[in-house]
Motif scaffolding. Structure first.
Motif, PDB file in Angstrom:
ATOM      1  N   LYS A   1       7.760  12.726   1.364  1.00  0.00           N
ATOM      2  CA  LYS A   1       8.065  11.530   0.514  1.00  0.00           C
ATOM      3  C   LYS A   1       9.262  12.002  -0.842  1.00  0.00           C
ATOM      4  O   LYS A   1       9.127  11.120  -1.803  1.00  0.00           O
ATOM      5  CB  LYS A   1       6.977  10.830  -0.216  1.00  0.00           C
ATOM      6  CG  LYS A   1       6.111  10.195   0.965  1.00  0.00           C
ATOM      7  CD  LYS A   1       4.845   9.515   0.429  1.00  0.00           C
ATOM      8  CE  LYS A   1       4.256   8.510   1.376  1.00  0.00           C
ATOM      9  NZ  LYS A   1       2.946   7.867   0.679  1.00  0.00           N
TER      10      LYS A   1
ATOM     11  N   ARG B   1       0.905  -1.183   0.031  1.00  0.00           N
ATOM     12  CA  ARG B   1      -0.026   0.088   0.101  1.00  0.00           C
ATOM     13  C   ARG B   1       0.800   1.223  -0.038  1.00  0.00           C
ATOM     14  O   ARG B   1       0.319   2.315  -0.392  1.00  0.00           O
ATOM     15  CB  ARG B   1      -0.835  -0.018   1.082  1.00  0.00           C
ATOM     16  CG  ARG B   1      -2.051  -0.998   1.105  1.00  0.00           C
ATOM     17  CD  ARG B   1      -2.995  -0.742   2.153  1.00  0.00           C
ATOM     18  NE  ARG B   1      -2.208  -1.484   3.584  1.00  0.00           N
ATOM     19  CZ  ARG B   1      -2.747  -1.545   4.815  1.00  0.00           C
ATOM     20  NH1 ARG B   1      -4.061  -1.295   4.720  1.00  0.00           N
ATOM     21  NH2 ARG B   1      -2.194  -2.095   5.748  1.00  0.00           N
ATOM     22  N   ASN B   2       2.121   1.056   0.684  1.00  0.00           N
ATOM     23  CA  ASN B   2       2.966   2.409   0.592  1.00  0.00           C
ATOM     24  C   ASN B   2       3.720   2.499  -0.723  1.00  0.00           C
ATOM     25  O   ASN B   2       4.585   3.814  -0.801  1.00  0.00           O
ATOM     26  CB  ASN B   2       3.933   2.296   1.642  1.00  0.00           C
ATOM     27  CG  ASN B   2       3.228   2.211   3.008  1.00  0.00           C
ATOM     28  OD1 ASN B   2       2.026   3.027   3.408  1.00  0.00           O
ATOM     29  ND2 ASN B   2       3.659   1.339   4.095  1.00  0.00           N
TER      30      ASN B   2
END
Length: 226
Positions: A214, A2-3
């Motif tokens: 990120k 999911r990441n």
């Protein structure tokens, strides 16, 4: 999972789904490699779609594990820096370039039958990582000290070149295809850099709150290799 960024996630899923499907069909006497692998045109089994489909085929679990592990390790960094479209373009160009080099080698040598695997695209991804982050310390199995990413790329390239020319009878690895992935990755990076007037290209896009943090700032971005 999911990441992971979306393109990296899709590459992993597609490769494993195709491998599972190929494994199940093989037990029933159906061999996808005959249609989706990259065949030497001299065999009469070559089809125009194979330079694309071969990079999603793998011989066994260790083959797909090694390739997808590299995609998992280095792909997200590139995708976060470039964006989805540019990363996917780069990955496919490297895979197609590797196929083109392999076809050329077969034409020049008159040897070879079929090639499968994402290794050409993966070697292009490794090259791009070394280009973007040349001074990141990397650890390689059996080497007790860290080496720079750029040095790692050069070592891999040298090994593939030597192994390709050695042409060992027990070696069924398409070493020149790996180098082809690196070569076409390098050419595409040069084109992008030229378009951006000497600066490494990045997709300019608005970041959501979820995207903040990120940007891999901890990697200490280095200027591309010149």
């Amino acid at each position: 999972m999911r990441n992971l960024p979306p393109i990296t996630k899709k590459i992993l899923l597609i490769n494993f789904i195709v491998w599972l499907l190929d494994t199940m069909l093989e037990q029933r006497g159906v061999y996808l490699t005959q249609w989706l692998g990259l065949w030497n045109p001299a065999t009469g089994l070559f089809h125009f779609w194979q330079p694309l489909t071969y990079m999603f085929m793998h011989a066994n679990f260790s083959h797909i594990f090694c390739n997808m592990f590299a995609v998992l390790m280095f792909g997200p960094v590139l995708e976060e820096n470039w964006g989805k479209i540019k990363y996917l373009t780069y990955y496919l160009v490297c895979g197609l370039g590797a196929a083109a080099v392999q076809l050329l080698v077969w034409y020049l040598t008159g040897n070879g039958g079929v090639t499968i695997g994402a290794s050409g695209a993966v070697f292009g991804v490794l090259f791009a990582f070394g280009w973007l982050f040349p001074d990141i310390p990397m650890f390689i199995l059996f080497i007790p000290v860290p080496i720079r990413a750029r040095t790692m790329v050069l070592i891999y390239a040298a090994i593939e070149l030597l192994a390709g020319f050695a042409d060992l009878s027990f070696d069924n690895v398409a070493h020149f295809a790996h180098l082809g992935g690196m070569l076409f990755g390098w050419l595409l990076l040069l084109i992008w850099r030229s378009i951006e007037n000497g600066h490494y290209p990045r997709i300019k896009r608005k970041k959501s709150e979820e995207d903040k943090g990120k940007n891999f700032s901890d990697y200490h971005y280095q200027e591309p290799i010149r």
